[in-house]
Write a protein that holds these residues in place. Sequence first.
Motif, PDB file in Angstrom:
ATOM      1  N   ARG A 145       0.812  12.934  -7.822  1.00 12.99           N
ATOM      2  CA  ARG A 145       0.471  13.898  -6.909  1.00 12.99           C
ATOM      3  C   ARG A 145      -0.755  15.174  -7.379  1.00 12.99           C
ATOM      4  NH1 ARG A 145       4.748  11.418  -6.155  1.00 12.99           N
ATOM      5  NH2 ARG A 145       5.777  11.162  -4.035  1.00 12.99           N
ATOM      6  N   GLY A 151       2.485   1.734  -3.450  1.00  4.49           N
ATOM      7  CA  GLY A 151       1.334   2.270  -4.296  1.00  4.49           C
ATOM      8  C   GLY A 151       1.042   3.743  -4.168  1.00  4.49           C
ATOM      9  N   TRP A 152       1.012   4.089  -2.861  1.00  4.99           N
ATOM     10  CA  TRP A 152       0.574   5.678  -2.680  1.00  4.99           C
ATOM     11  C   TRP A 152       1.912   6.415  -2.712  1.00  4.99           C
ATOM     12  CZ3 TRP A 152       3.688   8.339   0.787  1.00  4.99           C
ATOM     13  CH2 TRP A 152       3.148   9.964   1.224  1.00  4.99           C
ATOM     14  N   TRP A 153       2.983   5.765  -2.890  1.00  2.00           N
ATOM     15  CA  TRP A 153       4.370   6.484  -3.129  1.00  2.00           C
ATOM     16  C   TRP A 153       4.123   6.848  -4.713  1.00  2.00           C
ATOM     17  CZ3 TRP A 153       7.600   9.826  -1.213  1.00  2.00           C
ATOM     18  CH2 TRP A 153       8.771   9.872  -1.934  1.00  2.00           C
ATOM     19  N   SER A 154       3.669   5.894  -5.695  1.00  2.00           N
ATOM     20  CA  SER A 154       3.824   5.999  -7.118  1.00  2.00           C
ATOM     21  C   SER A 154       2.554   6.632  -7.581  1.00  2.00           C
ATOM     22  CB  SER A 154       3.949   4.465  -7.684  1.00  2.00           C
ATOM     23  OG  SER A 154       2.989   3.627  -7.257  1.00  2.00           O
ATOM     24  N   ALA A 155       1.721   6.815  -6.846  1.00  2.00           N
ATOM     25  CA  ALA A 155       0.485   7.393  -7.552  1.00  2.00           C
ATOM     26  C   ALA A 155       0.713   8.795  -7.747  1.00  2.00           C
ATOM     27  CB  ALA A 155      -0.843   7.562  -6.273  1.00  2.00           C
ATOM     28  N   LEU A 182       0.797  -1.352  -0.130  1.00  2.00           N
ATOM     29  CA  LEU A 182       0.032  -0.072   0.023  1.00  2.00           C
ATOM     30  C   LEU A 182       0.945   1.145   0.176  1.00  2.00           C
ATOM     31  CD1 LEU A 182      -2.919  -0.981   2.438  1.00  2.00           C
ATOM     32  CD2 LEU A 182      -2.946  -0.806   0.038  1.00  2.00           C
ATOM     33  N   GLY A 183       1.844   1.202   0.703  1.00  2.00           N
ATOM     34  CA  GLY A 183       2.935   2.503   0.784  1.00  2.00           C
ATOM     35  C   GLY A 183       3.617   2.578  -0.633  1.00  2.00           C
TER      36      GLY A 183
END
Length: 222
Positions: A41, A35-39, A32-33
């Motif tokens: 901005r 995925g959040w980082w690569s989403a 999840l981390g």
Amino acid sequence: MSRFRHEIVHLQAHIRTLRLAAGALALLALLLGLGWWSAPRDLTIHIPPDLRSGSTRRWWDVPPENVYAFAFYIWQQLQRWPSDGEADYPRNLKTLSAYLTPACQAFLEQDYQRRRANGELRLRVRGLYEIPGRGYGEDPARRVRVISARDWIVTLDLTADEYYSSEQIKRALVRYQLKVVQLDQDPEHNPFGLALDCYAQPPQRIDPHPDPTPAQAPGAAT
């Protein structure tokens, strides 16, 4: 003793289960981390100008009215020479390069060289504005033709005024058919995510009274 041994084995199995569950949760948190980082901005969301009736659309869709507004704004700025076309035109090409495809940039640079060689730029003041009654709202379907989800042809009916010093030397009513493409590769310099790809058809002189279709419009603008 066997009862206690059985209880110890049971507790050890339970501990192993808890450890596996904790490992799975840690792995899930890691995924999840990542995925959040690569989403992304930032997301560019195109909202229609008139929201009186509301609007529901996918975030990646670009409404035709936004495509028209983009094409008109960028083309008007490109063709605006406030003091001297010989200096203003290349400066516009450089300032607005993020809003042009490479092919369009090269085409307009050749146009600049041609106009300069023909003496059409020095001390020229130029501006474009929309012909009253021929904007997007009067005939939306004809003003923006959807080619695909990423390509459009925009028809602009504009008045082009040119001055030499304080004397007006040209006023032409011109129909521009411009290609617009989705080019969301430099949001820092181009937040629209769109780019002009220059002409779909050569510019055409139009009659100030009737409003012919593009196929009927005679002549070519100079």
